[in-house]
Every structure is written in C-alpha cells, then in structure tokens.
Scaffold this motif. Structure first.
Motif, PDB file in Angstrom:
ATOM      1  N   ARG A   1       0.863  -1.176   0.000  1.00 52.15           N
ATOM      2  CA  ARG A   1       0.000   0.000   0.000  1.00 52.15           C
ATOM      3  C   ARG A   1       0.903   1.230   0.000  1.00 52.15           C
ATOM      4  NH1 ARG A   1      -5.230   0.913   1.167  1.00 52.15           N
ATOM      5  NH2 ARG A   1      -5.468  -1.198   2.027  1.00 52.15           N
ATOM      6  N   ALA A   2       0.787   2.038  -1.042  1.00 51.18           N
ATOM      7  CA  ALA A   2       1.637   3.215  -1.187  1.00 51.18           C
ATOM      8  C   ALA A   2       0.794   4.487  -1.163  1.00 51.18           C
ATOM      9  CB  ALA A   2       2.428   3.141  -2.492  1.00 51.18           C
ATOM     10  N   GLU A   3       1.342   5.544  -0.565  1.00 49.90           N
ATOM     11  CA  GLU A   3       0.662   6.834  -0.538  1.00 49.90           C
ATOM     12  C   GLU A   3       0.928   7.639  -1.807  1.00 49.90           C
ATOM     13  OE1 GLU A   3      -1.470   7.811   1.769  1.00 49.90           O
ATOM     14  OE2 GLU A   3      -1.196   5.877   2.782  1.00 49.90           O
TER      15      GLU A   3
ATOM     16  N   GLU B   1      -0.678  -5.972 -10.427  1.00 46.74           N
ATOM     17  CA  GLU B   1      -2.077  -5.534 -10.364  1.00 46.74           C
ATOM     18  C   GLU B   1      -2.157  -4.297  -9.465  1.00 46.74           C
ATOM     19  OE1 GLU B   1      -4.310  -8.770  -8.817  1.00 46.74           O
ATOM     20  OE2 GLU B   1      -3.622 -10.186 -10.357  1.00 46.74           O
ATOM     21  N   PRO B   2      -2.646  -3.150  -9.969  1.00 47.08           N
ATOM     22  CA  PRO B   2      -3.098  -2.907 -11.349  1.00 47.08           C
ATOM     23  C   PRO B   2      -1.930  -2.936 -12.334  1.00 47.08           C
ATOM     24  CG  PRO B   2      -2.992  -0.867 -10.121  1.00 47.08           C
ATOM     25  CD  PRO B   2      -2.746  -1.951  -9.122  1.00 47.08           C
ATOM     26  N   ASP B   3      -2.260  -3.069 -13.609  1.00 47.12           N
ATOM     27  CA  ASP B   3      -1.254  -3.215 -14.656  1.00 47.12           C
ATOM     28  C   ASP B   3      -0.248  -2.069 -14.601  1.00 47.12           C
ATOM     29  OD1 ASP B   3      -0.094  -4.491 -16.864  1.00 47.12           O
ATOM     30  OD2 ASP B   3      -1.091  -3.091 -18.228  1.00 47.12           O
ATOM     31  N   THR B   4       1.041  -2.444 -14.559  1.00 50.04           N
ATOM     32  CA  THR B   4       2.126  -1.469 -14.405  1.00 50.04           C
ATOM     33  C   THR B   4       3.304  -1.898 -15.271  1.00 50.04           C
ATOM     34  OG1 THR B   4       1.459  -1.044 -12.106  1.00 50.04           O
ATOM     35  CG2 THR B   4       3.686  -0.383 -12.732  1.00 50.04           C
ATOM     36  N   PRO B   5       3.932  -0.982 -15.997  1.00 49.10           N
ATOM     37  CA  PRO B   5       5.104  -1.346 -16.802  1.00 49.10           C
ATOM     38  C   PRO B   5       6.241  -1.875 -15.926  1.00 49.10           C
ATOM     39  CG  PRO B   5       4.269   0.813 -17.436  1.00 49.10           C
ATOM     40  CD  PRO B   5       3.552   0.430 -16.169  1.00 49.10           C
TER      41      PRO B   5
ATOM     42  N   PHE C   1      12.044   2.816  -3.044  1.00 53.61           N
ATOM     43  CA  PHE C   1      12.571   4.170  -2.901  1.00 53.61           C
ATOM     44  C   PHE C   1      11.432   5.064  -2.403  1.00 53.61           C
ATOM     45  CE2 PHE C   1      15.113   1.862  -5.886  1.00 53.61           C
ATOM     46  CZ  PHE C   1      16.406   2.214  -5.569  1.00 53.61           C
ATOM     47  N   GLY C   2      11.052   4.794  -1.153  1.00 54.53           N
ATOM     48  CA  GLY C   2       9.927   5.451  -0.533  1.00 54.53           C
ATOM     49  C   GLY C   2       9.472   4.607   0.636  1.00 54.53           C
ATOM     50  N   GLY C   3       8.278   4.873   1.144  1.00 58.81           N
ATOM     51  CA  GLY C   3       7.817   4.169   2.332  1.00 58.81           C
ATOM     52  C   GLY C   3       6.518   3.429   2.184  1.00 58.81           C
ATOM     53  N   PRO C   4       6.361   2.576   1.172  1.00 59.42           N
ATOM     54  CA  PRO C   4       5.118   1.806   1.079  1.00 59.42           C
ATOM     55  C   PRO C   4       5.034   0.779   2.198  1.00 59.42           C
ATOM     56  CG  PRO C   4       6.702   0.953  -0.478  1.00 59.42           C
ATOM     57  CD  PRO C   4       7.327   2.183   0.132  1.00 59.42           C
TER      58      PRO C   4
ATOM     59  N   ARG D   1      12.343  -3.714 -12.424  1.00 61.54           N
ATOM     60  CA  ARG D   1      12.084  -2.358 -11.945  1.00 61.54           C
ATOM     61  C   ARG D   1      10.668  -1.932 -12.318  1.00 61.54           C
ATOM     62  NH1 ARG D   1      16.849   1.690 -13.634  1.00 61.54           N
ATOM     63  NH2 ARG D   1      15.564   3.012 -12.275  1.00 61.54           N
ATOM     64  N   LEU D   2      10.006  -1.273 -11.386  1.00 64.19           N
ATOM     65  CA  LEU D   2       8.664  -0.769 -11.653  1.00 64.19           C
ATOM     66  C   LEU D   2       8.356   0.352 -10.665  1.00 64.19           C
ATOM     67  CD1 LEU D   2       6.471  -2.090  -9.314  1.00 64.19           C
ATOM     68  CD2 LEU D   2       7.354  -4.130 -10.451  1.00 64.19           C
ATOM     69  N   VAL D   3       7.240   1.007 -10.873  1.00 67.04           N
ATOM     70  CA  VAL D   3       6.779   2.050  -9.960  1.00 67.04           C
ATOM     71  C   VAL D   3       5.449   1.605  -9.360  1.00 67.04           C
ATOM     72  CG1 VAL D   3       6.068   4.448  -9.711  1.00 67.04           C
ATOM     73  CG2 VAL D   3       7.945   3.871 -11.259  1.00 67.04           C
ATOM     74  N   LEU D   4       5.428   1.395  -8.047  1.00 62.67           N
ATOM     75  CA  LEU D   4       4.198   1.010  -7.370  1.00 62.67           C
ATOM     76  C   LEU D   4       3.244   2.197  -7.400  1.00 62.67           C
ATOM     77  CD1 LEU D   4       5.759  -0.710  -4.216  1.00 62.67           C
ATOM     78  CD2 LEU D   4       4.773  -1.863  -6.209  1.00 62.67           C
ATOM     79  N   PRO D   5       2.010   2.005  -7.883  1.00 58.41           N
ATOM     80  CA  PRO D   5       1.061   3.119  -7.939  1.00 58.41           C
ATOM     81  C   PRO D   5       0.480   3.416  -6.554  1.00 58.41           C
ATOM     82  CG  PRO D   5       0.020   1.112  -8.681  1.00 58.41           C
ATOM     83  CD  PRO D   5       1.458   0.768  -8.434  1.00 58.41           C
ATOM     84  N   PRO D   6      -0.104   4.585  -6.364  1.00 60.38           N
ATOM     85  CA  PRO D   6      -0.770   4.877  -5.091  1.00 60.38           C
ATOM     86  C   PRO D   6      -1.877   3.860  -4.820  1.00 60.38           C
ATOM     87  CG  PRO D   6      -0.496   6.875  -6.381  1.00 60.38           C
ATOM     88  CD  PRO D   6      -0.139   5.728  -7.284  1.00 60.38           C
ATOM     89  N   GLY D   7      -2.068   3.551  -3.547  1.00 66.17           N
ATOM     90  CA  GLY D   7      -3.072   2.566  -3.170  1.00 66.17           C
ATOM     91  C   GLY D   7      -2.487   1.169  -3.081  1.00 66.17           C
ATOM     92  N   LEU D   8      -3.355   0.161  -3.188  1.00 63.03           N
ATOM     93  CA  LEU D   8      -2.920  -1.231  -3.118  1.00 63.03           C
ATOM     94  C   LEU D   8      -2.410  -1.720  -4.461  1.00 63.03           C
ATOM     95  CD1 LEU D   8      -5.572  -3.152  -0.970  1.00 63.03           C
ATOM     96  CD2 LEU D   8      -3.165  -2.771  -0.413  1.00 63.03           C
TER      97      LEU D   8
END
Length: 290
Positions: free
Chosen positions: A30-32, A59-63, A269-272, A77-84
């Motif tokens: 879970r990311a802010e 999930e959700p679809d992410t490059p 690289f953050g605090g999820p 490597r990927l970028v976790l989107p906000p939320g779950l």
C-alpha cells in the motif's frame, strides 16, 4: 549414469528423473504516492535448474523493466502506484533429484591462487563482519585441518550456536550482533558462517532462493525464501547451509552477492507498507506442454 565423488572415489549412480517444482511469490503493498521499486525474485539461469512457463504481473497493470546487476542477478524495476498493488511471480523449475555435491577431501585454495573475481568474497562486508569476528574464527577453527571439513565444522557450530527465531534480528543486525545474541533467521545463520570463513581467508558468498521440502519433513512454518552460502574450495564453488546443516534437494537460486544487502528481495525508494508476502516452492506435476 551420473557419478558422486565420496572420499576421493568415483561411484556410479543411477540417473534419476528430474523433479518439477512450482515456485513463485506475491507481494502486496500500500503506497501513498508513486514509489519506484526493484524486485529480485526470478530464478538464476546458470547451473542445472531449468526454468519454464515464467510469468510476472502487477495488479493494477504497471510497466516492468528488467536488468542484470554487477553480480549477474536478474532484477525487475517498476513504480508502485498509489493505493494497493500486488506483484506476482510464478514459474516451473525442473531440478535434479539429488542433493548438492559433498566431498570431504576437497582442499582450500591459497589466497594467491584465487581467481581475481573471487577475491572480493574474502573481504568484510555490510553484514559479514569478518574483521570483527576474526579472533573468534581463528580460536575456534584455526586448528582444524583446512578444506571442506573445516567449512563443515563452521556450519555445524553456527547451526548449534544459533536458535532460529523470527523477529530476533533486524535489518541492521550484523553477524557479530546475532553471534552475541544467539538468535536469528536463516540469513543470520548464513552471515555468521560467511564471516567465519572469510576471517580464515576462505572465500564465501551469500545465496538466497526457493527451497522446497523435498524428501524432508515439513517444518510447519509458512514457506519463505531461504538463505545459504557458497564457498570457494580448490577450484569451484560448493554449497553449504548452516541453517539446515544438511544437504538438500531442490535448491533454486535467485541471487548471489557479498551478503543480504546485495540481494534484497525488494528495494523501495519510498515508504510503502508491505501488506502481505506469500512464497511458493513445492513439487507438482509439470504443466501440460510445459
């Protein structure tokens, strides 16, 4: 036919059919805010493990982008989107129906005879503080005849000296810390054994991967990633496992490095917040057409 070297003798053994494993994992975060992350979960392609039907999804679809680090480990490597969000990895792994090689007669290599790329694994590192534990290493194991047997004795000592306990160590605990405390998880057992080896000028590197309960009683705990070590003796790397202290079948290597700092399963690289982690490593019938 295959052969097994035991006490200097070559003994012919019947060739066994390989075993098929289903391996994989799932991380839910879970990311802010959008959070870059790196995952190291894919089996290594070297050695005698064959990987097929591999799939990684988010999930959700992410490059997702892939690269190899300086140790040859394959990372995503990927970028976790906000939320779950959930990162899933799964694959089939065909493994030999045999344990890692054992040979009590294998000698150690002199430092001047080590390959250039192996020298790195004689040095102290973030968690494997061989310089701090040097005096203890030499007092405990210095008089033991050099070679495979001395490394086996190090593993026996670590296996008996430490008690396995979840939560007994932290991300900051070094081999010296767990040696003093007497508790740790599999990575701590491995860090301590590596530190003793390096203090004796024996190259040792950290390995982690999937380790199913093949032909051994299940330990009852939820499946997790496992850590063990590879030690350079004579002219190649040999597998040792201070946590289990016995040869095992079905090891599927994911990553290798100086210690756990080099092969983190996930780097963010953050605090999820990690909501859940599931690891799978078990024997199954092979997939149809796989």
């Amino acid at each position: 036919m295959t052969s097994h070297r035991d006490n200097g003798r070559e003994e012919a053994q019947p060739t066994r059919a390989p075993r098929m494993l289903r391996v994989g994992c799932a991380f839910t975060y879970r990311a802010e805010a959008p959070t870059p992350a790196v995952f190291l979960v894919r089996p290594d392609r070297q050695g005698d493990v064959k990987v097929s039907c591999e799939r990684m999804s988010v999930e959700p679809d992410t490059p997702v982008r892939h690269y190899f680090d300086l140790y040859g480990n394959w990372l995503a490597r990927l970028v976790l989107p906000p939320g779950l969000s959930t990162v899933n990895y799964s694959a089939w792994a065909e493994v030999p129906d045999e344990t890692e090689a054992v040979d009590e007669t294998v000698p150690e290599a002199l430092p001047d005879d080590l390959p250039d790329d192996v020298l790195l694994y004689t040095l102290s590192s973030r968690y494997c503080v061989s310089d701090v534990l040097g005096d203890e290493a030499w007092s405990r194991f210095g008089a033991h005849p050099p070679g495979y047997g001395r490394v086996r004795e190090i593993c026996r000592y670590v296996h008996e000296a430490l008690s396995f306990r979840y939560g007994a160590s932290t991300a900051l605990s070094t081999a010296a810390d767990v040696n003093a405390a007497g508790f740790g998880v599999c990575r701590d057992f491995t860090h301590l054994a590596i530190s003793f080896c390096r203090a004796l000028n024996i190259p040792a590197r950290y390995v982690f991967g999937y380790l199913p309960d093949l032909d051994v009683p299940p330990d009852g705990a939820p499946m997790d990633f496992a850590a063990w070590m590879e030690v350079w003796l004579e002219d190649r790397w040999w597998t040792f496992d201070p946590r289990n202290n016995m040869p095992r079948k079905g090891r599927v290597v994911i990553g290798r490095g100086r210690d756990a700092a080099d092969v983190a399963m996930v780097t963010t690289f953050g605090g999820p917040v990690l909501e859940s982690m599931v690891v799978r490593a078990e024997e199954e019938l092979s997939p149809v057409g796989g």
